[in-house]
Write a protein that holds these residues in place. Structure first.
Motif, mmCIF file in Angstrom:
data_model
loop_
_atom_site.group_PDB
_atom_site.id
_atom_site.type_symbol
_atom_site.label_atom_id
_atom_site.label_comp_id
_atom_site.label_asym_id
_atom_site.label_seq_id
_atom_site.Cartn_x
_atom_site.Cartn_y
_atom_site.Cartn_z
ATOM 1 N N ASP A 31 -3.549 -21.999 36.845
ATOM 2 C CA ASP A 31 -3.373 -23.014 37.897
ATOM 3 C C ASP A 31 -3.692 -24.418 37.384
ATOM 4 O OD1 ASP A 31 -2.606 -21.143 39.736
ATOM 5 O OD2 ASP A 31 -4.631 -20.791 40.472
ATOM 6 N N GLU B 115 14.025 -33.034 54.441
ATOM 7 C CA GLU B 115 12.574 -32.880 54.572
ATOM 8 C C GLU B 115 11.919 -33.248 53.246
ATOM 9 O OE1 GLU B 115 11.433 -29.438 57.264
ATOM 10 O OE2 GLU B 115 13.349 -28.757 56.505
ATOM 11 N N SER C 59 8.237 -31.818 52.785
ATOM 12 C CA SER C 59 7.948 -30.383 52.933
ATOM 13 C C SER C 59 8.899 -29.501 52.143
ATOM 14 C CB SER C 59 7.965 -29.987 54.410
ATOM 15 O OG SER C 59 9.090 -30.501 55.052
ATOM 16 N N VAL D 203 10.184 -28.087 48.696
ATOM 17 C CA VAL D 203 9.580 -27.932 47.365
ATOM 18 C C VAL D 203 10.326 -28.757 46.308
ATOM 19 C CG1 VAL D 203 9.131 -26.242 45.543
ATOM 20 C CG2 VAL D 203 8.687 -25.657 47.912
ATOM 21 N N THR E 145 1.542 -36.028 50.401
ATOM 22 C CA THR E 145 1.742 -34.573 50.454
ATOM 23 C C THR E 145 0.435 -33.793 50.416
ATOM 24 O OG1 THR E 145 1.846 -34.381 48.056
ATOM 25 C CG2 THR E 145 3.928 -34.792 49.198
ATOM 26 N N PRO F 282 4.129 -29.293 49.193
ATOM 27 C CA PRO F 282 3.918 -27.989 49.824
ATOM 28 C C PRO F 282 3.409 -26.959 48.812
ATOM 29 C CG PRO F 282 6.264 -28.501 49.575
ATOM 30 C CD PRO F 282 5.529 -29.704 49.142
ATOM 31 N N GLY F 283 2.512 -26.114 49.260
ATOM 32 C CA GLY F 283 1.845 -25.200 48.329
ATOM 33 C C GLY F 283 1.078 -26.023 47.330
ATOM 34 N N SER F 284 1.368 -25.813 46.056
ATOM 35 C CA SER F 284 0.724 -26.622 45.014
ATOM 36 C C SER F 284 1.769 -27.429 44.253
ATOM 37 C CB SER F 284 -0.033 -25.710 44.054
ATOM 38 O OG SER F 284 -0.872 -24.843 44.765
ATOM 39 N N THR F 285 2.913 -27.645 44.887
ATOM 40 C CA THR F 285 4.042 -28.285 44.209
ATOM 41 C C THR F 285 3.703 -29.654 43.647
ATOM 42 O OG1 THR F 285 5.394 -27.197 45.867
ATOM 43 C CG2 THR F 285 6.502 -28.803 44.485
ATOM 44 N N GLU G 34 0.506 -30.838 43.332
ATOM 45 C CA GLU G 34 -0.940 -30.905 43.072
ATOM 46 C C GLU G 34 -1.183 -31.398 41.654
ATOM 47 O OE1 GLU G 34 -3.471 -27.862 44.771
ATOM 48 O OE2 GLU G 34 -4.729 -27.960 42.986
ATOM 49 N N LYS H 189 -10.536 -33.144 42.649
ATOM 50 C CA LYS H 189 -11.206 -33.476 43.923
ATOM 51 C C LYS H 189 -11.531 -32.196 44.696
ATOM 52 C CE LYS H 189 -10.560 -34.689 48.543
ATOM 53 N NZ LYS H 189 -9.805 -34.091 49.635
ATOM 54 N N ARG H 190 -10.592 -31.255 44.695
ATOM 55 C CA ARG H 190 -10.835 -30.008 45.441
ATOM 56 C C ARG H 190 -11.994 -29.222 44.838
ATOM 57 N NH1 ARG H 190 -4.644 -29.037 46.788
ATOM 58 N NH2 ARG H 190 -4.746 -30.061 48.804
ATOM 59 N N GLU I 297 -14.642 -30.093 47.599
ATOM 60 C CA GLU I 297 -14.308 -29.119 48.638
ATOM 61 C C GLU I 297 -14.914 -27.757 48.295
ATOM 62 O OE1 GLU I 297 -10.070 -29.427 49.207
ATOM 63 O OE2 GLU I 297 -10.264 -31.462 49.980
#
Lengths: 322, 447
Positions: free
Chosen positions: A92, A178, A181, A183, A266, A270-273, A275, A282-283, A287
């Motif tokens: 990831d 869209e 949203s 991908v 975003t 959407p998803g981790s597209t 990221e 940061k996450r 988080e």
């Protein structure tokens, strides 16, 4: 003569001492020039150490631990290189790095082409060029938070102007456009906004480069009957290249750590597209509260940017020397 | 100075003293001030109104620190981790209870409850487990159930009652258009309304949770997954998740949630949570709307979609007839770092009072006290009261472990990647989730 064995810091101190007005030095009796210079530089050095250097070393220390900022009462244990190993073997993380690289590549490519193109046009000095220069510069003067929020509305498939404009041209219903949203479209939605906002910045640097080319070189080329294309390829582009490379360096570093725009538009989805690495960081840090792990990730990112920037600066110097 | 003057001076001094002393003591009492921290939302406004009675009764001023939901966890968890003294009382999210208890952020309330005669038997059991207990299922209380909340649904009753739509729906699906009792029915209704012209406007089937950043898609998908057979772990072997999180039923539930997202949500609803859901429903975009019950009082009062136009239903049943709903809501705790714990406990004692709880419900808060919600007249007090009761009877909650943040972020990623971005299969998403959660529990030393 400066002693070659003295450190850069000593040399800086000496330079400040030399540039300090002699009357001022005389007033501070009992202190040597060097001491006065140290007194001037000292607070800045302390501040720099406190807010830049110390946190860096602190983060390096944390990166070898399992420390979590949300568990202040738990004992902190050393984990050696485990955090680094986990990061470098996590698919990831590599996807996030690829997303970042894609984002950096496309934004730099588009911003350089558009920015240089605009600079080239503005440099023609047509009637009203000052006015248009100001208009073009407006996006980069806006706050990223403002830009992110209003583009989010522009991209809205039901009420957004962007969707309606594209629909008007393409005939596709706006509700099917869209941007945030979808991908396939989401990465481009960020690239478009970043390009819109920062191409003027590249334009400004390129314009400085173009304006620094002496007119007599073009006059000589015209005497030699060089075509406009030949003049562009042999004079304009090579002489503006250091400036273009400088703009690429600035934008590259900025976009490598891009956070605000992606977060606002975003949020990595959407998803981790979309990221990018900074969102992942940061996450992890704020988080999931994996402070040790995220410190290791931050150090890896720092080393990557620092290393790439150094290689690039060397290339830039080589171009300048030509 | 003459005797007369002296006497006059003494008299004036005495009078002044008699006037000032009570003023000083009143000022001293009123100078005591408590700060209550919570999210910035409608129930918080109701609590401000309610707390005026506390100030009147006790002389203690109440100050409020409300933070929008998007920053709520970040802001207050940072505050607690830093051992800050901003909050004397905090209404913390139910998932914080494990971490806050283990890290010493909240004071344990057992002795206080015993001394004041407050018993957890007086509160709805699900809320006690969800908001107060740590470890779960043990009589260790760290909060008083304050704001009951649960995911449920609202629907456009006025659209459902249109004769032409009813006839068309009956012909197409073979049953009467009404609030669904199963998820299959819910999807049929959503499909029916998707892209349809109603009152001259294009409308859509349903607004569901898809938000990526905080907890949205987890709260939404779990709302469905529970009823399809998802379990967090093996009931006989804690933290054994394989075959429970990624069971066949859970996979089917996640596939259903994705199909609902793909077929029946408004365009661009890829990052939708509580606020976006309310906006979609209020603007007349959707026929049905998944959201926490706290949104219902506001929607009921809304001129455009409230009143007779709105209906409510509890989460429908899954294919096997199981019916569960995602718990929301919070308990109120005393912050261990507060220097005003005594006054804070006074507030909790006052808040637990049945009369105060009844007023809390009437102002728009959701009481967890049995005396309020089990009152025979309760269901008739609001159009959504019965749905709230039905929903609270079927609740399940996300992990409340100290590592809940890591667990939550993992589920946000895996669920969003599959449902919204369409990456991989439901089985792969849940298998990956098992792997993530296993790694987290290994780090925690629980596996």
């Amino acid at each position: 003569m400066t002693d070659s064995k003295t450190s850069p810091l000593d040399r800086a101190v000496e330079a400040v001492a030399r540039s300090t007005h002699s009357k001022l030095v005389k007033r501070v009796t009992g202190l040597s020039d060097r001491m006065v210079a140290w007194l001037f530089i000292g607070p800045t050095m302390l501040l720099l150490l406190a807010i830049n250097i110390f946190p860096l070393f602190w983060a390096i220390g944390l990166s070898f631990t399992n420390y979590r900022a949300n568990r202040p009462n738990e004992p902190v244990e050393g984990v050696g290189l485990r955090n680094y190993e986990r990061i470098l073997t996590d698919p990831d993380i590599w996807i996030a790095m690829q997303t970042t690289a894609n984002f950096v590549f496309w934004t730099i490519l588009l911003q350089t082409v558009i920015g240089f193109g605009l600079a080239y046009l503005i440099d023609r000095k047509f009637r009203g060029h000052a006015f248009w220069t100001t208009i073009i510069l407006v996006p980069m003067m806006l706050s990223p938070a403002v830009v992110g929020n209003f583009w989010r509305f522009l991209y809205e498939p039901q009420i957004g102007l962007f969707a309606y404009a594209v629909s008007f041209v393409s005939g596709i219903p706006p509700t099917e456009i869209e941007m945030l949203s979808n991908v396939a479209l989401a990465p481009w939605s960020i690239i478009i906004v970043d390009t819109w906002m920062w191409s003027p910045y590249v334009m400004l640097i390129c314009l400085a480069g173009l304006r620094s080319i002496p007119d007599y070189i073009y006059e000589a080329a015209e005497v030699d009957r060089a075509s406009p294309i030949r003049q562009f390829l042999s004079i304009t582009l090579p002489m503006a290249l250091p400036f273009i490379m400088l703009a690429i360096l600035f934008r590259g570093i900025e976009n490598f750590k891009m956070f605000d725009m992606v977060n606002l538009l975003t949020g990595g989805g959407p998803g981790s597209t979309t990221e990018v690495a900074s969102i992942t960081l940061k996450r992890e840090a704020f988080e999931k509260w994996r402070t040790g792990y995220s410190s290791a990730f931050a150090i890896i990112l720092f080393v990557a940017v620092f290393g790439l920037a150094n290689i690039y600066v060397k290339a830039l110097n080589r171009v300048k020397q030509r | 100075m003459t005797k007369t003057l002296r006497a006059a001076f003494a008299g004036v001094s005495l009078l002044s003293a008699l006037t000032v002393v009570p003023l000083v003591s009143v000022t001293a009492a009123q100078a005591e001030e408590l700060t209550l921290c919570w999210a910035a939302w409608d129930p918080a406004n109701a609590l401000v109104e309610l707390s005026k009675d506390f100030t009147t009764e006790s002389g203690i001023d109440m100050k409020f620190e409300f933070v929008p939901w998007t920053n709520y966890a970040d802001r207050f968890l940072n505050e607690l981790n830093a051992k800050g003294q901003l909050c004397d009382l905090i209404i913390g999210d139910s998932q914080w209870i494990g971490g806050s208890a283990e890290n010493g952020h909240y004071i344990k309330l057992n002795d206080f409850f015993a001394a004041e005669g407050i018993t957890m038997d007086d509160f709805v059991p699900a809320t006690v487990t969800g908001y107060s207990e740590w470890p779960k299922g043990t009589p260790n209380y760290w909060a008083l159930p304050a704001m009951g909340d649960v995911v449920g649904w609202t629907y456009r009753k006025d659209w459902f009652e249109k004769p032409e739509l009813q006839a068309e729906f009956k012909e197409k699906y073979g049953w009467d258009l009404a609030a669904p009792t199963t998820f299959e029915q819910l999807k049929q209704i959503a499909e029916f309304f998707q892209g349809r012209e109603v009152d001259g406007k294009t409308v859509y089937g349903a607004s569901i949770y898809t938000e990526r950043g905080s907890e949205g898609i987890t709260m939404g998908a779990m709302d469905v997954l529970y009823s399809y057979g998802f379990k967090y772990d093996n009931p006989d072997k804690p933290y054994d998740m394989n075959g429970f999180v990624n069971s066949d039923g859970a996979v089917a539930g996640l596939e259903f949630y994705k199909s609902l997202y793909d077929c029946c949500t408004p365009p661009g609803a890829a990052n939708s949570y509580m606020g976006e859901g309310v906006d979609a429903f209020k603007s007349g975009q959707v026929a049905m709307h998944m959201n926490f019950a706290f949104t219902w009082p506001g929607l009921q009062k809304d001129e455009a979609v409230g009143g007779d136009k709105i209906g409510y239903f509890a989460n429908p049943a899954g294919p096997g007839g199981d019916k569960f709903a995602q718990l929301g809501g919070q308990g109120i705790s005393v912050v261990a770092y507060s220097s005003k714990q005594e006054a804070a406990l006074k507030y909790i004692k006052w808040f637990a009072n049945p009369a105060v709880q009844a007023k809390w419900w009437s102002l728009g808060g959701f009481s967890c006290l049995k005396a309020v919600v089990e009152d025979p007249g309760f269901a008739a007090t609001q159009p959504y009261a019965q749905t709230f009761l039905d929903s609270m009877a079927i609740v399940k909650d996300f992990w409340a472990e100290p590592a809940y943040a890591s667990l939550l972020q993992a589920s946000q990623k895996r669920l969003h990647d599959y449902v919204v971005a369409g990456n991989g299969t439901a089985k792969e998403a849940l298998d990956a989730l098992v792997a993530d959660w296993t790694e987290t529990f290994e780090d925690e030393g629980k596996l």
